[in-house]
Design an enzyme around this catalytic site. Structure first.
Site, PDB file in Angstrom:
ATOM      1  N   ASN A  45       6.653  16.121 -25.633  1.00 42.16           N
ATOM      2  CA  ASN A  45       5.797  15.025 -25.955  1.00 42.16           C
ATOM      3  C   ASN A  45       5.550  14.858 -27.346  1.00 42.16           C
ATOM      4  O   ASN A  45       5.315  15.813 -28.169  1.00 42.16           O
ATOM      5  CB  ASN A  45       4.697  14.759 -25.147  1.00 42.16           C
ATOM      6  CG  ASN A  45       3.675  16.017 -25.391  1.00 42.16           C
ATOM      7  OD1 ASN A  45       3.857  17.285 -25.548  1.00 42.16           O
ATOM      8  ND2 ASN A  45       2.406  15.824 -25.403  1.00 42.16           N
ATOM      9  N   GLU A  47       3.013  12.878 -29.666  1.00 44.40           N
ATOM     10  CA  GLU A  47       1.935  11.851 -29.780  1.00 44.40           C
ATOM     11  C   GLU A  47       2.142  11.102 -31.226  1.00 44.40           C
ATOM     12  O   GLU A  47       2.565  11.517 -32.127  1.00 44.40           O
ATOM     13  CB  GLU A  47       0.552  12.541 -29.730  1.00 44.40           C
ATOM     14  CG  GLU A  47       0.508  13.283 -28.269  1.00 44.40           C
ATOM     15  CD  GLU A  47      -0.837  13.993 -28.272  1.00 44.40           C
ATOM     16  OE1 GLU A  47      -1.098  14.294 -27.145  1.00 44.40           O
ATOM     17  OE2 GLU A  47      -1.542  14.099 -29.008  1.00 44.40           O
ATOM     18  N   ASN A  48       1.309   9.881 -31.422  1.00 47.11           N
ATOM     19  CA  ASN A  48       1.250   9.231 -32.226  1.00 47.11           C
ATOM     20  C   ASN A  48      -0.089   8.619 -32.573  1.00 47.11           C
ATOM     21  O   ASN A  48      -0.703   8.470 -31.795  1.00 47.11           O
ATOM     22  CB  ASN A  48       2.283   7.690 -32.408  1.00 47.11           C
ATOM     23  CG  ASN A  48       2.450   6.923 -33.658  1.00 47.11           C
ATOM     24  OD1 ASN A  48       1.377   6.409 -33.938  1.00 47.11           O
ATOM     25  ND2 ASN A  48       3.608   7.252 -34.268  1.00 47.11           N
ATOM     26  N   ALA A  49      -0.835   8.677 -33.758  1.00 51.13           N
ATOM     27  CA  ALA A  49      -2.243   7.815 -34.073  1.00 51.13           C
ATOM     28  C   ALA A  49      -2.244   6.729 -33.472  1.00 51.13           C
ATOM     29  O   ALA A  49      -3.466   6.481 -32.982  1.00 51.13           O
ATOM     30  CB  ALA A  49      -2.348   7.787 -35.531  1.00 51.13           C
ATOM     31  N   TYR A  51      -1.574   5.280 -30.089  1.00 55.52           N
ATOM     32  CA  TYR A  51      -1.492   6.012 -28.888  1.00 55.52           C
ATOM     33  C   TYR A  51      -0.386   5.256 -28.041  1.00 55.52           C
ATOM     34  O   TYR A  51       0.396   6.162 -27.642  1.00 55.52           O
ATOM     35  CB  TYR A  51      -2.790   6.164 -28.102  1.00 55.52           C
ATOM     36  CG  TYR A  51      -3.744   6.989 -28.625  1.00 55.52           C
ATOM     37  CD1 TYR A  51      -3.429   8.253 -29.300  1.00 55.52           C
ATOM     38  CD2 TYR A  51      -4.960   6.722 -28.787  1.00 55.52           C
ATOM     39  CE1 TYR A  51      -4.291   9.090 -29.834  1.00 55.52           C
ATOM     40  CE2 TYR A  51      -6.178   7.527 -29.010  1.00 55.52           C
ATOM     41  CZ  TYR A  51      -5.702   8.834 -29.656  1.00 55.52           C
ATOM     42  OH  TYR A  51      -6.727   9.511 -30.383  1.00 55.52           O
ATOM     43  N   CYS A  56       6.925  10.626 -24.306  1.00 57.56           N
ATOM     44  CA  CYS A  56       6.566  11.570 -23.164  1.00 57.56           C
ATOM     45  C   CYS A  56       7.791  12.783 -22.990  1.00 57.56           C
ATOM     46  O   CYS A  56       8.992  12.404 -23.600  1.00 57.56           O
ATOM     47  CB  CYS A  56       6.694  11.197 -21.867  1.00 57.56           C
ATOM     48  SG  CYS A  56       5.280  10.225 -21.270  1.00 57.56           S
ATOM     49  N   GLU A  58       9.426  13.691 -20.685  1.00 59.23           N
ATOM     50  CA  GLU A  58      10.729  13.423 -19.862  1.00 59.23           C
ATOM     51  C   GLU A  58      11.430  12.341 -20.399  1.00 59.23           C
ATOM     52  O   GLU A  58      12.911  12.544 -20.612  1.00 59.23           O
ATOM     53  CB  GLU A  58      10.172  12.891 -18.572  1.00 59.23           C
ATOM     54  CG  GLU A  58       9.285  13.888 -17.774  1.00 59.23           C
ATOM     55  CD  GLU A  58       7.872  14.070 -18.220  1.00 59.23           C
ATOM     56  OE1 GLU A  58       7.009  14.477 -17.122  1.00 59.23           O
ATOM     57  OE2 GLU A  58       7.504  13.562 -19.608  1.00 59.23           O
ATOM     58  N   CYS A  89       4.699  11.134 -15.491  1.00 56.82           N
ATOM     59  CA  CYS A  89       3.724   9.815 -15.399  1.00 56.82           C
ATOM     60  C   CYS A  89       4.695   8.663 -14.597  1.00 56.82           C
ATOM     61  O   CYS A  89       5.731   9.124 -14.517  1.00 56.82           O
ATOM     62  CB  CYS A  89       3.314   9.360 -16.755  1.00 56.82           C
ATOM     63  SG  CYS A  89       4.844   8.434 -17.884  1.00 56.82           S
ATOM     64  N   CYS A  92       7.578   7.608 -16.580  1.00 53.14           N
ATOM     65  CA  CYS A  92       8.805   8.530 -16.765  1.00 53.14           C
ATOM     66  C   CYS A  92       9.443   8.824 -15.257  1.00 53.14           C
ATOM     67  O   CYS A  92      10.568   8.950 -15.295  1.00 53.14           O
ATOM     68  CB  CYS A  92       8.350   9.984 -17.196  1.00 53.14           C
ATOM     69  SG  CYS A  92       8.079   9.750 -18.792  1.00 53.14           S
TER      70      CYS A  92
END
Length: 137
Positions: A45, A47-49, A51, A56, A58, A89, A92
């Site tokens: 995964n 992440e980014n500021a 969101y 993900c 997957e 999720c 995914c």
């Protein structure tokens, strides 16, 4: 799948999980899949500021498979440090469905090993897939 395949998937997912970019949630996830030729592809995964634009694990593993020339998922393993089994999720699950059939194994693992085993059909029943689209005309 044989046990050595699961061990290889677990190891690949564990390596990339450690490299995940998860500064906001601290929830690192690794995923590894095996394609139709037996090659393993992994993703973590990111992440980014902002969101909604994070990625993900997957999705990363699927993108790696496609970039390497694979087209079918034979099995996938998702690993996270969680007291409960972590499954893909909803988005995914649909991404996996694009490249896998209902009986495709999806394995959930914690840091200590495998926790649960599912099929795609169990996680995404009566799913919509590529065969539903009409081609041509």
């Amino acid at each position: 799948m044989t046990e050595p395949d699961l061990d290889a998937l677990f190891e690949a997912a564990d390596v990339v999980r450690r490299r995940a970019h998860a500064p906001y949630s601290g929830f690192r996830v690794g995923a590894a899949l095996v394609d139709e030729a037996g090659h393993i592809h992994a993703g973590c995964n990111v992440e980014n500021a902002a969101y909604p634009v994070g990625t993900c694990a997957e999705a990363g593993a699927i993108a790696a498979m496609i970039a390497a020339g694979g087209r079918r998922i034979r099995a996938i393993l998702v690993q996270a440090d969680s007291p409960e089994p972590v499954t893909p999720c909803g988005a995914c699950r649909q991404r996996i469905r694009e490249f896998a059939g209902p009986g495709t194994p999806i394995h959930s693992a914690g840091l200590d090993g495998l926790r649960s085993h599912y099929t795609l059909e169990q996680l995404l029943p009566a799913s919509f897939g590529p065969e539903h689209l009409v081609h041509g005309a």
